[in-house]
Write a protein that holds these residues in place. Structure first.
Motif, PDB file in Angstrom:
ATOM      1  N   LYS A 411       0.831  -1.208   0.000  1.00 39.65           N
ATOM      2  CA  LYS A 411       0.000   0.000   0.000  1.00 39.65           C
ATOM      3  C   LYS A 411       0.867   1.261   0.000  1.00 39.65           C
ATOM      4  N   ASN A 412       1.903   1.267   0.850  1.00 38.52           N
ATOM      5  CA  ASN A 412       2.781   2.441   0.947  1.00 38.52           C
ATOM      6  C   ASN A 412       3.490   2.725  -0.373  1.00 38.52           C
ATOM      7  N   VAL A 413       4.092   1.686  -0.951  1.00 36.12           N
ATOM      8  CA  VAL A 413       4.863   1.867  -2.187  1.00 36.12           C
ATOM      9  C   VAL A 413       3.937   2.266  -3.336  1.00 36.12           C
ATOM     10  N   ALA A 414       2.748   1.644  -3.396  1.00 40.69           N
ATOM     11  CA  ALA A 414       1.815   1.939  -4.484  1.00 40.69           C
ATOM     12  C   ALA A 414       1.248   3.355  -4.371  1.00 40.69           C
ATOM     13  N   LEU A 415       0.835   3.775  -3.165  1.00 41.78           N
ATOM     14  CA  LEU A 415       0.288   5.120  -2.985  1.00 41.78           C
ATOM     15  C   LEU A 415       1.325   6.203  -3.267  1.00 41.78           C
ATOM     16  N   LEU A 416       2.567   5.955  -2.862  1.00 40.07           N
ATOM     17  CA  LEU A 416       3.629   6.921  -3.143  1.00 40.07           C
ATOM     18  C   LEU A 416       3.934   6.971  -4.637  1.00 40.07           C
ATOM     19  N   SER A 417       3.803   5.842  -5.315  1.00 40.68           N
ATOM     20  CA  SER A 417       3.996   5.825  -6.769  1.00 40.68           C
ATOM     21  C   SER A 417       2.931   6.675  -7.452  1.00 40.68           C
ATOM     22  N   LYS A 418       1.712   6.573  -6.942  1.00 40.58           N
ATOM     23  CA  LYS A 418       0.630   7.404  -7.483  1.00 40.58           C
ATOM     24  C   LYS A 418       0.873   8.882  -7.169  1.00 40.58           C
ATOM     25  N   LYS A 419       1.232   9.186  -5.907  1.00 39.08           N
ATOM     26  CA  LYS A 419       1.415  10.578  -5.468  1.00 39.08           C
ATOM     27  C   LYS A 419       2.511  11.270  -6.257  1.00 39.08           C
ATOM     28  N   TYR A 420       3.634  10.550  -6.497  1.00 31.18           N
ATOM     29  CA  TYR A 420       4.782  11.168  -7.176  1.00 31.18           C
ATOM     30  C   TYR A 420       4.793  10.864  -8.674  1.00 31.18           C
ATOM     31  N   LYS A 421       3.618  10.427  -9.174  1.00 26.42           N
ATOM     32  CA  LYS A 421       3.404  10.266 -10.616  1.00 26.42           C
ATOM     33  C   LYS A 421       4.479   9.403 -11.298  1.00 26.42           C
ATOM     34  N   VAL A 422       4.778   8.288 -10.662  1.00 28.43           N
ATOM     35  CA  VAL A 422       5.668   7.298 -11.274  1.00 28.43           C
ATOM     36  C   VAL A 422       5.010   6.789 -12.554  1.00 28.43           C
ATOM     37  N   ASN A 423       5.796   6.632 -13.610  1.00 31.40           N
ATOM     38  CA  ASN A 423       5.219   6.205 -14.886  1.00 31.40           C
ATOM     39  C   ASN A 423       4.589   4.819 -14.784  1.00 31.40           C
ATOM     40  N   ARG A 424       5.340   3.864 -14.222  1.00 28.96           N
ATOM     41  CA  ARG A 424       4.830   2.495 -14.127  1.00 28.96           C
ATOM     42  C   ARG A 424       5.244   1.855 -12.808  1.00 28.96           C
ATOM     43  N   PHE A 425       4.302   1.178 -12.203  1.00 23.97           N
ATOM     44  CA  PHE A 425       4.503   0.411 -10.977  1.00 23.97           C
ATOM     45  C   PHE A 425       4.249  -1.054 -11.324  1.00 23.97           C
ATOM     46  N   VAL A 426       5.258  -1.889 -11.140  1.00 27.73           N
ATOM     47  CA  VAL A 426       5.137  -3.311 -11.482  1.00 27.73           C
ATOM     48  C   VAL A 426       5.301  -4.133 -10.209  1.00 27.73           C
ATOM     49  N   MET A 427       4.273  -4.859  -9.852  1.00 27.09           N
ATOM     50  CA  MET A 427       4.297  -5.676  -8.636  1.00 27.09           C
ATOM     51  C   MET A 427       4.596  -7.133  -8.973  1.00 27.09           C
ATOM     52  N   VAL A 428       5.452  -7.738  -8.170  1.00 26.08           N
ATOM     53  CA  VAL A 428       5.765  -9.163  -8.307  1.00 26.08           C
ATOM     54  C   VAL A 428       4.845  -9.938  -7.372  1.00 26.08           C
ATOM     55  N   SER A 429       3.964 -10.753  -7.953  1.00 26.19           N
ATOM     56  CA  SER A 429       3.051 -11.563  -7.151  1.00 26.19           C
ATOM     57  C   SER A 429       3.389 -13.042  -7.325  1.00 26.19           C
ATOM     58  N   THR A 430       2.480 -13.913  -6.926  1.00 28.46           N
ATOM     59  CA  THR A 430       2.765 -15.350  -6.894  1.00 28.46           C
ATOM     60  C   THR A 430       1.520 -16.147  -7.263  1.00 28.46           C
ATOM     61  N   ASP A 431       1.723 -17.378  -7.736  1.00 27.06           N
ATOM     62  CA  ASP A 431       0.578 -18.239  -8.027  1.00 27.06           C
ATOM     63  C   ASP A 431      -0.145 -18.668  -6.753  1.00 27.06           C
TER      64      ASP A 431
END
Length: 660
Positions: A411-431
């Protein structure tokens, strides 16, 4: 000189091979002396041949002086071109070329001398046939001497080391296989001895290749005595299909032979043959054809950009950093809370990429104040979020910790990516996030839902992308390194269940998927990868035992210990409600999972984080099941929560029926 004396003494005392092979090179004075004898012999032989043809020489009264002059001129050019300087046992064409230059210069000098004597004395000093005959005889014998000496030492070295060398059969008779076999033959110092070739063909058993027999595999493995003459089979992995590789491995291991692999000869140029040949590993059988990265898109996305990688010291995160570093970003910020792994990675990367600008940050992603300062300073263009807790049994016991890292941290990393207008946020998830049966998988699915919800939230310009894949070969805590340690200790190998299966991919392959997804995504997608066929863990263990030279359940026992809390027999890449949409890449698909809007998930996140702060395990898991309805615990203390939920649903249904 001492080495030479020892060698000749050895010839008398009987320890011949050992002492002669210790002789590093023939002394230069001895080479010169032998060459002088060759010159003298060549002169005598050339004169003898001419005399047999009844040819009369010029100036017979000065015959001795003429021979001394010829020898002297040749010796001068021998010193000029240093024909004596090469190590005889390692002679090459370059040494032959020096002999040609020396003898050729001698011939030219004598021809010029002949012209001079013809001009002043009326006849040549040497007969022209004599000079050319001498030239060809001397060059041939000098080169022959070097080749014989070289071969002699090679034979001695081969005899000396034959007892300790690995007797191998090269699989295949293709150009690549023959080139590999030739390289082994021409390098007697290597610890391998070529004893033959193996092929599926039946029309070559009478032929010889490089002086060795070609054996048909069916006849070969049926002949126990013949198999006993070999120690290993040598394969070239790149020219075989996965099925062929498994077939040859099974045949060899079942008959007590080791399986060695070698790259193609073209890939050995940067390293020697010894470094290139290794024992076949289980990873070689699980590796699949890697996905093809569209480098132009990836380069454009990263070149001269500032990139953040969370969990950068982990297995996946560190490989993402290595791959991104190849695309010349202006800065890579590597963030992790593990101090020692982060420091070790720093040393590695600074050595491997000395021109790349790195920043190594020790931080916890659950600390939003610490993170915000980092986002504010560096103004990232790309964020790869690989930080996560992933060990199923530990997280099952400590669910609140999964909330702090996998949920709050995301949540922290994603919201800050939105706030600081990061071009792309790529999350590593799992099966394990698909139809989760454990807290770890449910926490990752919760994080997926939050990341997806941000895509259409108010004021968002960032593209939020999720990648989902299976188990990664060689990652920290994965099954293969664990099995290797158990085999090294003599066993037993512990498996939770005889029917458990898993999907596997390599670390580079997983990271290539992450990079590719970062270029493909329009935002809000969950990308899944074609993982190929699942692997039965029991079969994996048996193969690893055989590849280590042991027999399953004889040398190394296999012990079943039961499913761990939260573990299931098989993993899925798609949920029950999901459908897939193909992309322009044949190996990558988009999973159309159910989504939740941002306002709803935000309320649930506040609730579950409060429960985690209170260390209320039951409340945490209850809320996880509310956020992820498909989360059904398996072999876990939280199964009772599913029963309560089921009973509640049944009671509600019964009340409705009674009212009707």
């Amino acid at each position: 000189m001492k080495k030479l004396n020892d060698a000749f003494t050895a010839l008398y005392n009987g320890d011949n091979i050992l002492k002669l092979t210790e002789l590093r090179y023939i002394p230069r004075w001895l080479v010169i002396l032998i060459d002088v004898f060759i010159i003298l012999f060549s002169i005598l032989l050339s004169y003898l041949l001419l005399s047999k043809l009844h040819v009369r020489v010029n100036f017979p009264e000065y015959l001795t002086e003429k021979r001394i002059l010829l020898i002297a001129i040749n010796i001068v050019f021998m010193f000029i071109f240093k024909t004596y300087a090469g190590v005889i046992r390692h002679s090459t064409f370059f040494d032959f070329f020096k002999i040609l230059l020396s003898s050729g210069s001698t011939l030219v000098s004598l021809l010029l001398l002949n012209y001079g004597t013809e001009f002043w004395l009326g006849k040549s000093l040497y007969l022209y046939p004599n000079l050319f005959l001498y030239f060809f005889i001397s060059v041939s014998i000098m080169f022959f001497f070097r080749m014989v000496t070289k071969q002699f030492f090679n034979i001695l070295i081969d005899i000396k080391g034959s007892a300790s060398k690995i007797r191998i059969a090269v699989v295949g008779v293709s150009d690549a296989s023959v080139s590999l076999a030739r390289a082994i033959l021409h390098n007697p110092n290597y610890p391998y001895r070529l004893e033959g070739f193996l092929t599926k063909r039946s029309d070559s058993h009478k032929a010889l290749l490089l002086g060795q027999k070609i054996y048909n595999s069916d006849r070969f493995f049926k002949n126990t005595e013949l198999v006993g003459r070999f120690d290993a089979v040598l394969i070239i992995k790149e020219i075989m299909t996965k099925h062929e590789l498994e077939e040859w491995m099974t045949l060899a291991l079942d008959h007590g032979l080791k399986v060695l692999k070698a790259p193609t000869l073209s890939k050995m140029r940067d390293s020697d043959l010894v470094g290139g040949i290794r024992q076949l590993q289980i990873e070689d059988l699980l590796n699949r054809r890697p996905i093809k990265i569209e480098n132009k898109d990836v380069i454009v996305r990263h070149a001269e950009k500032t990139v953040l990688v969370t969990g950068g010291a982990g297995s996946i995160g560190s490989e993402i950093v290595r791959q991104v570093a190849q695309f010349n970003p202006s800065l890579i910020v590597v963030l992790d809370q593990a101090e020692s792994p982060l420091y070790e990675l720093e040393l590695e990367l600074l050595e491997k990429f000395p021109e790349q600008n790195f920043k190594f940050v020790l931080a916890d992603i659950s600390n939003s104040y610490r993170l915000e300062k980092i986002f504010e300073i560096y103004q990232f263009s790309m964020v790869y979020h690989a930080a996560a807790y992933k060990h199923v049994p530990l997280i099952e016991e400590n669910p609140h910790e999964a909330i702090f890292v996998n949920v709050l941290g995301t949540k922290n990393v994603a919201l800050l990516s939105k706030k600081y207008k990061v071009n792309r946020f790529v999350m590593v998830s799992t099966d394990k996030a698909v139809n989760p049966t454990n807290v770890m998988g449910a926490s990752k699915r919760t994080a997926e839902l939050f990341v997806q919800s941000l895509q259409n939230s108010e004021g968002n310009v960032t593209k939020f992308i999720t990648t989902r894949f299976g188990n990664v070969l060689g990652s920290n805590g994965s099954v293969i390194p664990h099995f290797k340690k158990q085999i090294e200790k003599g066993g037993p190998i512990t498996i939770t269940h005889p029917d458990i299966i898993r999907y596997f991919m390599t670390i580079p392959e997983a990271c290539e998927l992450v990079l590719q997804a970062g270029t493909m995504g329009a935002g809000g997608e969950i990308y899944v990868f074609d993982m190929g066929d699942p692997v039965k863990i029991l079969d994996l263990a048996k193969r690893m035992i055989k590849l280590s030279g042991f027999t399953p359940d004889v040398d190394i026992k296999i012990k079943f210990i039961g499913l761990r809390p939260g573990e299931k027999l098989y993993e899925e890449l798609l949920s029950n409600d999901a459908t897939t949409v193909p992309t322009h890449h044949e190996k990558i698909m988009i999973s159309k999972d159910p989504t939740v809007n941002f306002e709803e998930i935000e309320v649930l996140f506040r609730q579950i984080i409060k429960s985690a702060v209170k260390r209320d395990k039951v409340q945490v898991v209850t809320l996880l099941k509310k956020i992820v309805p498909e989360f059904i615990s398996n072999n876990s203390e939280y199964e009772s929560l599913d029963k309560k939920q089921l009973n509640g649903v049944e009671n509600l249904t019964l009340e409705k029926e009674n009212n009707i």
